[in-house]
Design an enzyme around this catalytic site. Structure first.
Site: not given
Lengths: 272, 272
Positions: B144, B32, B177
């Site tokens: 990811k 992203t 996270e």
């Protein structure tokens, strides 16, 4: 597998909106059914499991009667096939946050039945132990959700056609399942299958085998198993709703016979 | 987020073949990027990370020059936006086994920039600790990939607009996270961030903060952290490529100031 028919949200078609959360996050659940004489086997139980799984991830499933009707229409008059039903949380939302008003996407895919050698059922298969491990997360354990990259990586580990299935361990070294099947062992007449409370997928065929064993008052243990349990087993088999039960007869140098427990479970399955 | 433009395999369009493995298995990777003045920030580094991740799951990425060109064409002349790049392993294969000849699907989605309150950057945000845990699997850690159901479940835990992010622990109780961000703490002038070798996503902003800290000879530790480390920290912040760095100023009763380490990292980011 070759696609015979596809229906998305009740419409014939094979394209999905690119914003669907099934693609972006694997935010959905699925079931795979064997279709014979135009009818999916164990339809109601499979749909009930699909809906249970959907609710476990907070996905409000569509009207069951509507989905059942769509399934029956899709399968009617079709040759032997595999039906995959996918429910996703639909499109929309803001990043990981779903739109509470989003409508789930229902995807029905009918594939031509793959040609599995009859010998797999009759004489058994050879398996390997995969290097790719299954992560443990009790929150997701047992659910047939769309996050299946571990299975993809495990299946990519071998190309030999002689090896029909791979067995997967969790990150703690416990034996959990096949890449696309559940696993059973037999030892001293007792049927053993891994505990799936930390990871793994609970297939309907596993459930039916457990019921069948119970109906025949066969001793059953659902517990942690490891490679030593596998090597020490008298019999070994893998199962799912498409293949039924395949005896496992070879892992590296270790060989197993197709034993009486396996044969009797296959027979009960045939009769059911 | 509202979609401005979409391009699939180089063509304008917003529909994906329903057999794409991204949908069925989450068999793909993504990045992203923040787009400003028609240009995606840190484009080459982001693409390099995307390609690294693709290779880690055995996905042969498309020609980088072609993808770069498509990205630039899509973003040119557009308002401030978020670009999501998805690569999947394409369609086909037999169940989990991919077709070695399959062409990866490249999906470019340009969304209007979400309106984040300026106060998030300036005054900090309130966070919560999510109940949903992250499973541990070193094979997948840091990548990811498209298996993000844990993040979806974590984000579904709260609706209060006052809480801007949730922090996630792994199944071992380690702090890893944010749901859609990486996490940094500061204590006694030392910058701390969780070790992502068992789970978690390694974002580019995290990497850039670590580089920036190193360039300014700030002491940095990448190590296991837990809730006690969080509560004992002098400063706390979350980051990603879209939001930059947000100070964390509240978790339940615990409050933190927006401290000097956070401010200095924000400044360095602004200058870069």
């Amino acid at each position: 597998m070759s696609l015979l028919r596809a229906r998305i949200n009740g419409q014939e078609g094979s394209e999905l909106p690119v914003l669907d959360r099934g693609l972006h996050y694997g935010d959905g659940v699925f079931r795979t059914l064997r279709v014979e004489q135009g009818v999916p086997r164990n339809r109601d139980r499979q749909l009930a499991r699909l809906y249970d799984d959907a609710r476990r991830i907070g996905l409000v499933p569509p009207d069951a009667r509507m989905l059942t009707e769509e399934v029956m229409q899709l399968c009617a008059g079709q040759p032997p096939a595999v039906l995959k039903i996918i429910l996703t949380r639909g499109s929309g939302g803001r990043g990981y946050q779903a739109d509470a008003a989003a409508t789930p996407t229902r995807i029905l895919l009918l594939y031509a039945m793959p040609e599995y050698p009859a010998a797999h059922w009759r004489d058994g298969i050879r398996v390997r132990i995969c290097d790719t491990r299954l992560a443990q997360n009790p929150r997701l354990a047992g659910i047939k959700h769309l996050n299946r990259i571990e299975q993809v990586l495990a299946r990519a580990e071998w190309n030999e056609p002689a090896i029909a299935e791979g067995l997967m361990l969790d990150t703690g070294g416990r034996l959990i399942e096949g890449v696309s099947s559940n696993l059973f062992l037999a030892r001293d007449g007792v049927l053993l299958t891994p505990d799936l409370s930390r990871c793994g997928i609970g297939g309907l065929m596993r459930e039916m085998i457990l019921e069948s064993a119970s109906a025949y008052t066969r001793a059953v243990q659902i517990r942690d198993l490891n490679i030593d349990d596998l090597l020490a087993a008298d019999e070994c088999m893998v199962c799912n709703s498409v293949i039924g039960i395949w005896p496992v007869t070879q892992l590296d140098e270790r060989r197993w016979p197709v034993g009486p427990v396996t044969r009797s479970l296959q027979r009960q399955l045939d009769e059911a």
